[in-house]
Design a protein around this motif. Structure first.
Motif, PDB file in Angstrom:
ATOM      1  N   ARG A  44       0.869  -1.226   0.033  1.00  0.00           N
ATOM      2  CA  ARG A  44       0.150   0.121  -0.093  1.00  0.00           C
ATOM      3  C   ARG A  44       0.933   1.291  -0.116  1.00  0.00           C
ATOM      4  O   ARG A  44       0.604   2.196  -0.794  1.00  0.00           O
ATOM      5  N   LEU A  45       1.996   1.159   0.879  1.00  0.00           N
ATOM      6  CA  LEU A  45       2.866   2.527   0.962  1.00  0.00           C
ATOM      7  C   LEU A  45       3.676   2.825  -0.313  1.00  0.00           C
ATOM      8  O   LEU A  45       3.785   3.860  -0.812  1.00  0.00           O
ATOM      9  N   SER A  46       3.827   1.622  -0.844  1.00  0.00           N
ATOM     10  CA  SER A  46       4.823   1.617  -2.178  1.00  0.00           C
ATOM     11  C   SER A  46       3.727   2.090  -3.536  1.00  0.00           C
ATOM     12  O   SER A  46       4.163   3.279  -4.059  1.00  0.00           O
ATOM     13  N   ARG A  47       2.621   1.627  -3.558  1.00  0.00           N
ATOM     14  CA  ARG A  47       1.503   2.151  -4.561  1.00  0.00           C
ATOM     15  C   ARG A  47       1.271   3.484  -4.329  1.00  0.00           C
ATOM     16  O   ARG A  47       1.044   4.357  -5.104  1.00  0.00           O
ATOM     17  N   GLY A  64      14.825 -12.498  -1.879  1.00  0.00           N
ATOM     18  CA  GLY A  64      14.096 -12.773  -3.024  1.00  0.00           C
ATOM     19  C   GLY A  64      12.549 -13.083  -2.672  1.00  0.00           C
ATOM     20  O   GLY A  64      11.867 -12.599  -3.418  1.00  0.00           O
ATOM     21  N   ARG A  65      12.672 -13.951  -1.759  1.00  0.00           N
ATOM     22  CA  ARG A  65      11.034 -14.262  -1.424  1.00  0.00           C
ATOM     23  C   ARG A  65      10.256 -13.077  -0.932  1.00  0.00           C
ATOM     24  O   ARG A  65       9.272 -12.936  -1.488  1.00  0.00           O
ATOM     25  N   LEU A  66      10.978 -12.450  -0.195  1.00  0.00           N
ATOM     26  CA  LEU A  66      10.399 -11.007   0.482  1.00  0.00           C
ATOM     27  C   LEU A  66       9.805 -10.263  -0.769  1.00  0.00           C
ATOM     28  O   LEU A  66       8.880  -9.859  -1.097  1.00  0.00           O
ATOM     29  N   LEU A  67      10.715 -10.020  -1.507  1.00  0.00           N
ATOM     30  CA  LEU A  67      10.596  -8.852  -3.007  1.00  0.00           C
ATOM     31  C   LEU A  67       9.296  -9.644  -3.670  1.00  0.00           C
ATOM     32  O   LEU A  67       8.719  -8.731  -4.141  1.00  0.00           O
ATOM     33  N   LYS A  68       9.552 -10.982  -3.970  1.00  0.00           N
ATOM     34  CA  LYS A  68       8.510 -11.491  -4.776  1.00  0.00           C
ATOM     35  C   LYS A  68       7.034 -11.462  -4.113  1.00  0.00           C
ATOM     36  O   LYS A  68       6.090 -11.211  -4.697  1.00  0.00           O
ATOM     37  N   LEU A  87       1.789  -8.568  -4.430  1.00  0.00           N
ATOM     38  CA  LEU A  87       0.658  -7.622  -3.884  1.00  0.00           C
ATOM     39  C   LEU A  87       0.618  -6.342  -4.643  1.00  0.00           C
ATOM     40  O   LEU A  87      -0.210  -5.387  -4.191  1.00  0.00           O
ATOM     41  N   GLY A  88       1.365  -6.198  -5.456  1.00  0.00           N
ATOM     42  CA  GLY A  88       1.322  -4.836  -6.137  1.00  0.00           C
ATOM     43  C   GLY A  88       2.237  -3.897  -5.777  1.00  0.00           C
ATOM     44  O   GLY A  88       2.279  -2.589  -6.079  1.00  0.00           O
ATOM     45  N   GLY A  89       3.256  -3.950  -4.953  1.00  0.00           N
ATOM     46  CA  GLY A  89       4.180  -3.162  -4.467  1.00  0.00           C
ATOM     47  C   GLY A  89       5.653  -3.463  -4.710  1.00  0.00           C
ATOM     48  O   GLY A  89       5.714  -4.318  -5.578  1.00  0.00           O
ATOM     49  N   ARG A  90       6.298  -2.668  -4.214  1.00  0.00           N
ATOM     50  CA  ARG A  90       7.712  -2.952  -4.546  1.00  0.00           C
ATOM     51  C   ARG A  90       8.722  -2.444  -3.177  1.00  0.00           C
ATOM     52  O   ARG A  90       8.489  -1.342  -2.538  1.00  0.00           O
ATOM     53  N   ILE A  91       9.783  -3.155  -3.382  1.00  0.00           N
ATOM     54  CA  ILE A  91      10.950  -2.958  -2.165  1.00  0.00           C
ATOM     55  C   ILE A  91      12.053  -2.496  -3.245  1.00  0.00           C
ATOM     56  O   ILE A  91      12.487  -3.251  -4.008  1.00  0.00           O
ATOM     57  N   ASP A  92      12.521  -1.348  -2.947  1.00  0.00           N
ATOM     58  CA  ASP A  92      13.577  -0.826  -3.875  1.00  0.00           C
ATOM     59  C   ASP A  92      15.010  -1.372  -3.559  1.00  0.00           C
ATOM     60  O   ASP A  92      15.835  -1.494  -4.487  1.00  0.00           O
ATOM     61  N   ALA A  93      15.117  -1.742  -2.294  1.00  0.00           N
ATOM     62  CA  ALA A  93      16.482  -2.094  -2.103  1.00  0.00           C
ATOM     63  C   ALA A  93      16.541  -2.665  -0.576  1.00  0.00           C
ATOM     64  O   ALA A  93      15.761  -2.555   0.257  1.00  0.00           O
ATOM     65  N   VAL A  94      17.453  -3.712  -0.176  1.00  0.00           N
ATOM     66  CA  VAL A  94      17.714  -4.414   0.822  1.00  0.00           C
ATOM     67  C   VAL A  94      19.191  -3.934   1.402  1.00  0.00           C
ATOM     68  O   VAL A  94      19.966  -4.319   0.680  1.00  0.00           O
ATOM     69  N   PHE A  95      19.471  -3.135   2.331  1.00  0.00           N
ATOM     70  CA  PHE A  95      20.897  -2.855   2.946  1.00  0.00           C
ATOM     71  C   PHE A  95      20.826  -3.742   4.309  1.00  0.00           C
ATOM     72  O   PHE A  95      20.286  -3.993   5.024  1.00  0.00           O
TER      73      PHE A  95
END
Length: 192
Positions: A38-41, A70-74, A79-87
């Motif tokens: 939701r936040l990403s959208r 990879g599992r988290l991002l997928k 769900l229609g969202g996106r995670i830009d990066a994992v540090f």
């Protein structure tokens, strides 16, 4: 650009016994990934900053960590969202690095990589160390979600006391945090 920096363990996924070492051991907290989507959208860039001392201790290798992420991002993508990066910080606490939260190194890396001002950043997590790291570089909005290690925290309607950073907002869960952000954005838009 608006960036929300999330902690991982206890915020997005259930805490493991000691370390989450395989993708099968990584289990999202109910509703957490939907909140991230939701936040990403809504136009936010979502970034994760996580301590992963199991790497430094040899309990997990980088290939397994990448598979977990990879599992988290997928799942967020589905769900229609996106995670830009994992540090992540790979060091154990005995290594005294500058990137292991509560040290500010990961937060500085995120700020520098995206070229954003602190005013464009918010930090969201269920641990004191995550919020302390963000506060150390002057992130103005700190949000505690009562999951993971904070699930049993006795929080009254008033402000959190030290050692929690001053001005930390408290939310029952990630969906309550996203509702708070959406209401703030709507109020800001109505004022203009």
């Amino acid at each position: 650009m608006k960036i929300a920096i999330f902690d991982r363990d206890g915020t997005l996924n259930a805490m493991g016994n000691e370390y989450i070492a395989t993708p099968d051991e990584w289990v999202p907290i109910p509703g957490a990934l939907e909140a991230v989507a939701r936040l990403s959208r809504a136009g936010w860039h979502v970034v994760i900053a996580t301590n992963q001392p199991g790497l430094g201790r040899g309990v997990i290798d980088v290939h397994a960590l990448n598979a977990i992420h990879g599992r988290l991002l997928k799942q967020v993508s589905a769900l229609g969202g996106r995670i830009d990066a994992v540090f992540f910080c790979p060091h154990s606490d005995a290594e005294h690095c500058s990137c292991r939260k509560p040290a500010p190194g990961l937060m500085e890396q995120i700020r520098d990589r995206y070229g954003v001002e602190r005013s464009e950043m918010v930090a969201v997590g269920s641990t004191l160390s995550h919020l302390q790291a963000a506060a150390a570089i002057g992130v103005p909005q700190l949000h505690l979600v009562c999951s993971g290690t904070a699930a049993e925290l006795e929080v009254s309607k008033g402000a959190l006391s030290a050692p929690w950073p001053e001005g930390t907002h408290v939310h029952a869960d990630l969906n309550a945090f996203v509702d708070f952000v959406a209401a703030a954005q709507a109020a800001k838009a109505a004022a203009h």
